[in-house]
Design an enzyme around this catalytic site. Structure first.
Site, PDB file in Angstrom:
ATOM      1  N   LYS A 197       0.900  -1.085  -0.038  1.00 54.09           N
ATOM      2  CA  LYS A 197      -0.025   0.056   0.033  1.00 54.09           C
ATOM      3  C   LYS A 197       0.914   1.229   0.214  1.00 54.09           C
ATOM      4  O   LYS A 197       1.691   1.558   0.812  1.00 54.09           O
ATOM      5  CB  LYS A 197      -0.901   0.063   1.355  1.00 54.09           C
ATOM      6  CG  LYS A 197      -2.052   0.803   1.100  1.00 54.09           C
ATOM      7  CD  LYS A 197      -2.164   1.965   0.747  1.00 54.09           C
ATOM      8  CE  LYS A 197      -1.877   3.057   1.803  1.00 54.09           C
ATOM      9  NZ  LYS A 197      -1.682   4.745   1.497  1.00 54.09           N
ATOM     10  N   GLU A 272      10.085   1.247  10.511  1.00 55.24           N
ATOM     11  CA  GLU A 272      11.160   2.642  10.146  1.00 55.24           C
ATOM     12  C   GLU A 272      10.322   3.842  10.406  1.00 55.24           C
ATOM     13  O   GLU A 272       9.481   4.332   9.574  1.00 55.24           O
ATOM     14  CB  GLU A 272      11.988   2.079   9.017  1.00 55.24           C
ATOM     15  CG  GLU A 272      13.178   3.040   9.000  1.00 55.24           C
ATOM     16  CD  GLU A 272      13.408   4.056   8.319  1.00 55.24           C
ATOM     17  OE1 GLU A 272      13.155   5.175   8.897  1.00 55.24           O
ATOM     18  OE2 GLU A 272      13.541   3.928   7.024  1.00 55.24           O
ATOM     19  N   CYS A 305      13.967  10.689   6.251  1.00 56.64           N
ATOM     20  CA  CYS A 305      13.969  10.023   7.845  1.00 56.64           C
ATOM     21  C   CYS A 305      15.461  10.150   8.579  1.00 56.64           C
ATOM     22  O   CYS A 305      15.533  10.539   9.668  1.00 56.64           O
ATOM     23  CB  CYS A 305      13.390   9.048   7.752  1.00 56.64           C
ATOM     24  SG  CYS A 305      14.178   7.491   6.980  1.00 56.64           S
ATOM     25  N   GLU A 403      10.369  16.158  14.617  1.00 59.15           N
ATOM     26  CA  GLU A 403      10.797  15.881  13.133  1.00 59.15           C
ATOM     27  C   GLU A 403      10.191  16.945  12.362  1.00 59.15           C
ATOM     28  O   GLU A 403       8.906  16.823  12.126  1.00 59.15           O
ATOM     29  CB  GLU A 403      10.672  14.572  12.659  1.00 59.15           C
ATOM     30  CG  GLU A 403      11.052  14.202  11.552  1.00 59.15           C
ATOM     31  CD  GLU A 403      10.982  12.711  10.914  1.00 59.15           C
ATOM     32  OE1 GLU A 403      10.053  12.198  11.151  1.00 59.15           O
ATOM     33  OE2 GLU A 403      11.984  12.170  10.374  1.00 59.15           O
TER      34      GLU A 403
END
Ligand code: ADP
Length: 509
Positions: A197, A272, A305, A403
């Site tokens: 997906k 992750e 990331c 973040e």
């Protein structure tokens, strides 16, 4: 019910943007064919836009519980055959997928850039070859998997890597095909069947990957693709009781929801997630190298990331470092990611730019100083955000702790020789994905590196990733490690078969 076949031509490449389930293209029917149907007002497609100029690129099939279930059933049905396929044959098919990626690398690169705005030159030269490499690497690694037998009082222990079953793979928009292949390749190599997906903001190359797997000869149901929004298509996939593994790359809040759904079925997850990684610049570092490493953090408009977004400089070299850094920032070319000369392209979506800008505005309100950038690139417009550096930021402030996922870095300092303070700052967030050190004295770098909480520590380099190495994050940056045999460990249930020595039965009687 009428089936709507969404297709599109993007950068001259024709793309069928329906789902790919059990070896056929499937459109979303309206209303959704499921036990919890979409309302009849839910359209069967959504529109995917380019981050470059906002133009609509393609209608994309908008999956729901019905498509999710159909894909999992296809994966479950195909699983026994795929699991029983000899490793050499599975490896051959994965090599054929890699060849297909190579053959279509130009199309994939052009479509990916139109879809997620990352640089065409990186897609061409770095990303697409790496996608092909992911398939080849895990194919070869499968054939090299250790099967060492050992002895217990004359009995043979034989440990086998049994594939776990259907795996659901959920991927983000910042490196769509790269991250999809990083999951699809090891899962298929291990003998799992998969349902992918992709992210709704950059779903196109996944559709091309479906074609490539088909042309490579993967049997129906081994690779399935469900398109759609996370809540509509992703949520029923990760909650499906026939799924045996979930691998997810994305944000921490979504990971919590995914983990909750998978926990109900006791399904192992590989996560992750985000990062807020430090770049520690020690006083004896090569400051040109340190500045190069810092500027590299604007790659992909900061939507990485692993990015080392917190620069921590030893006080005596702060100004010398900063000068070199700003020289380099001044030379960065921001613009159209299809242009060979561009270094920094647009961010993914107007909503995302708004979010990035919100972080910067709140940081400034809290006392941060803007050294460079600090807002949208008004000359370019669209989703372009200026490469930004903020100083005067407190360790516990939002801009240091959260973040941003945009081209926004912070700079802090630590006193000369104070390794404890460097480590305290570096480790002082809830994340632990990576850390980068710029250092002259490798022993000091090793001493500091040993104290850092991070899945990967780079010394005088960045983003060097060997597929044999374990990859993942500590704390809120993830759960589990992938790469090398760690990937097989995740996608397999290890089994030990203990066989008595010949003649033992008679002796036992
Ligand atoms: P971002 O905020 O960067 O878009 P997300 O973590 O929300 O990151 O999205 C990463 C991926 O997770 C996307 O493919 C998205 O569609 C999917 N997703 C979002 N919500 C869910 C959910 N509840 N269940 C499963 N997948 C989801």
């Amino acid at each position: 019910m009428a089936q709507v076949p969404p297709t599109a031509t993007v950068e001259g490449v024709s793309i069928d943007t329906r789902h790919w389930i059990d070896g056929t293209r499937v459109a979303t029917s309206t209303p959704n064919t499921s036990s919890t149907p979409n309302t009849s007002s839910t359209p069967p497609t959504f529109t995917d836009h380019s981050p470059i100029d906002g133009t609509p690129l393609a209608p994309i099939a908008r999956g729901g519980p019905g498509e999710a279930r159909a894909a999992v059933v296809a994966a479950r049905t195909a699983f026994p055959g795929w699991a029983a396929t000899p490793p050499v044959e599975r490896a051959r098919l994965l090599h054929a997928v890699a060849d297909g990626v190579d053959a279509r690398a130009e199309d994939l690169a052009a479509v990916e850039t139109a879809d997620n705005g990352a640089l065409l030159r990186s897609h061409r030269r770095g990303v697409m070859p790496r996608v092909a490499h992911n398939f080849r690497y895990f194919a070869d690694r499968l054939l090299a998997l250790g099967h060492e037998d050992f002895d217990t009082r004359g009995h043979t222990n034989h440990v086998s890597w049994d594939p776990a079953g259907p795996a659901v793979l959920i991927t983000p928009w910042n490196a769509p095909l790269m991250l999809a292949s990083w999951k699809v390749a090891p899962a298929l190599a291990a003998g799992c069947t998969v349902v992918l997906k992709p992210a709704e903001w950059a779903p196109l190359t996944a559709s091309l990957l479906a074609d490539i797997t088909h042309e490579a000869g993967l049997p129906p149901g081994v690779f399935n693709l469900v398109q759609g929004y996370g809540e509509e298509a992703g949520a029923p996939l990760v909650a499906d009781p026939d799924v045996r593994r979930v691998s997810f790359t994305g944000s921490v809040p979504t990971a919590r929801r995914v983990a909750g759904a998978a926990a109900a079925n006791l399904v192992p997850c590989s996560f992750e997630l985000g990062g807020k990684s430090p770049l520690v610049v020690l006083a004896d570092a090569d400051l040109d190298l340190a500045a190069d490493l810092a500027v590299e953090q604007y790659d992909n408009a900061g939507q990485v990331c692993l990015a080392a977004t917190r620069i921590l400089v030893e006080e005596p070299v702060r100004d010398a470092f900063l000068g070199r850094f700003l020289d380099r920032v001044a030379k960065l070319a921001q613009g159209d990611p299809r242009d060979e000369a561009t270094d920094v392209g647009p961010n993914i979506h107007p909503r995302h730019v708004e979010r990035v800008d919100g972080f910067v505005r709140r940081a400034v309100e809290a006392g941060a100083k803007v050294v460079t950038g600090g807002g949208r690139n008004t000359a370019l417009g669209g989703n372009h955000y200026l490469p930004t550096l903020l100083t005067d930021v407190a360790q516990d402030s939002e801009i240091v702790q959260e973040e941003v996922f945009g081209p926004v870095l912070t700079l802090q300092t630590f006193p000369e020789g104070d390794d404890d303070e460097a480590v305290r700052l570096a480790n002082g967030t809830r994340f632990g994905l990576a850390a980068t050190l710029a250092a002259g004295d490798r022993d000091r770098a090793a001493r500091i590196g040993a104290r850092l909480v991070a899945g990967t520590v780079w010394v005088n380099c960045f983003f060097v990733r060997d597929l044999s190495a374990p990859f993942g994050g500590a704390r809120s940056s993830g759960i589990g490690r992938e790469g090398g045999d760690w990937s097989f460990d995740f996608y397999c249930d290890l089994k030990n078969t203990v066989t008595a020595p010949k003649g033992w039965e008679a002796h036992h009687e």
